[in-house]
Design a protein around this motif. Structure first.
Motif, PDB file in Angstrom:
ATOM      1  N   GLN A  37     -36.397 -48.985  27.560  1.00  0.00           N
ATOM      2  CA  GLN A  37     -36.103 -48.838  29.014  1.00  0.00           C
ATOM      3  C   GLN A  37     -37.228 -49.071  29.982  1.00  0.00           C
ATOM      4  O   GLN A  37     -37.297 -49.655  30.889  1.00  0.00           O
ATOM      5  N   LEU A  38     -38.224 -48.216  29.532  1.00  0.00           N
ATOM      6  CA  LEU A  38     -39.775 -48.334  29.914  1.00  0.00           C
ATOM      7  C   LEU A  38     -40.240 -49.711  29.976  1.00  0.00           C
ATOM      8  O   LEU A  38     -40.891 -50.137  31.121  1.00  0.00           O
ATOM      9  N   GLY A  39     -39.910 -50.350  28.906  1.00  0.00           N
ATOM     10  CA  GLY A  39     -40.535 -51.549  28.945  1.00  0.00           C
ATOM     11  C   GLY A  39     -39.720 -52.786  29.824  1.00  0.00           C
ATOM     12  O   GLY A  39     -40.357 -53.663  30.542  1.00  0.00           O
ATOM     13  N   ILE A  40     -38.623 -52.384  29.916  1.00  0.00           N
ATOM     14  CA  ILE A  40     -37.962 -52.970  30.951  1.00  0.00           C
ATOM     15  C   ILE A  40     -38.280 -52.768  32.316  1.00  0.00           C
ATOM     16  O   ILE A  40     -38.667 -53.624  33.291  1.00  0.00           O
ATOM     17  N   SER A  41     -38.623 -51.672  32.585  1.00  0.00           N
ATOM     18  CA  SER A  41     -38.983 -51.213  33.932  1.00  0.00           C
ATOM     19  C   SER A  41     -40.122 -51.751  34.293  1.00  0.00           C
ATOM     20  O   SER A  41     -40.420 -52.172  35.372  1.00  0.00           O
ATOM     21  N   LEU A  42     -41.237 -51.752  33.363  1.00  0.00           N
ATOM     22  CA  LEU A  42     -42.539 -52.384  33.556  1.00  0.00           C
ATOM     23  C   LEU A  42     -42.601 -53.946  33.791  1.00  0.00           C
ATOM     24  O   LEU A  42     -43.397 -54.344  34.410  1.00  0.00           O
ATOM     25  N   SER A  43     -41.706 -54.560  32.881  1.00  0.00           N
ATOM     26  CA  SER A  43     -41.854 -56.005  33.027  1.00  0.00           C
ATOM     27  C   SER A  43     -40.991 -56.096  34.590  1.00  0.00           C
ATOM     28  O   SER A  43     -41.795 -57.341  35.315  1.00  0.00           O
ATOM     29  N   ALA A  44     -40.034 -55.478  34.979  1.00  0.00           N
ATOM     30  CA  ALA A  44     -39.484 -55.630  36.382  1.00  0.00           C
ATOM     31  C   ALA A  44     -40.701 -55.599  37.499  1.00  0.00           C
ATOM     32  O   ALA A  44     -40.967 -56.167  38.366  1.00  0.00           O
TER      33      ALA A  44
END
Length: 64
Positions: A37-44
């Motif tokens: 989830q953190l990776g997705i958030s950082l990508s966004a």
């Protein structure tokens, strides 16, 4: 000191061990999920930053 384990003690120890292992496995899955989830958030966030004109112009000027 001599420790005598009866059948019940062995069964209880195995159950305790299995319960601990399952709890550990669940904790690892939860951490993996949180990291994803953190990776997705950082990508966004990176995508949004990249769309800002000032950031785009800076990335052109900065060496890779």
């Amino acid at each position: 000191m001599v420790v005598v384990c009866d059948r019940f003690g062995q069964t209880q120890a195995k159950q305790d061990f299995e319960r601990s292992r399952l709890q550990y496995d669940e904790a690892v899955r939860n951490k993996d999920y949180q990291l994803a989830q953190l990776g997705i958030s950082l990508s966004a966030i990176e995508d949004k930053l990249a769309s800002l004109p000032i950031v785009r112009s800076l990335t052109i000027l900065l060496p890779k």
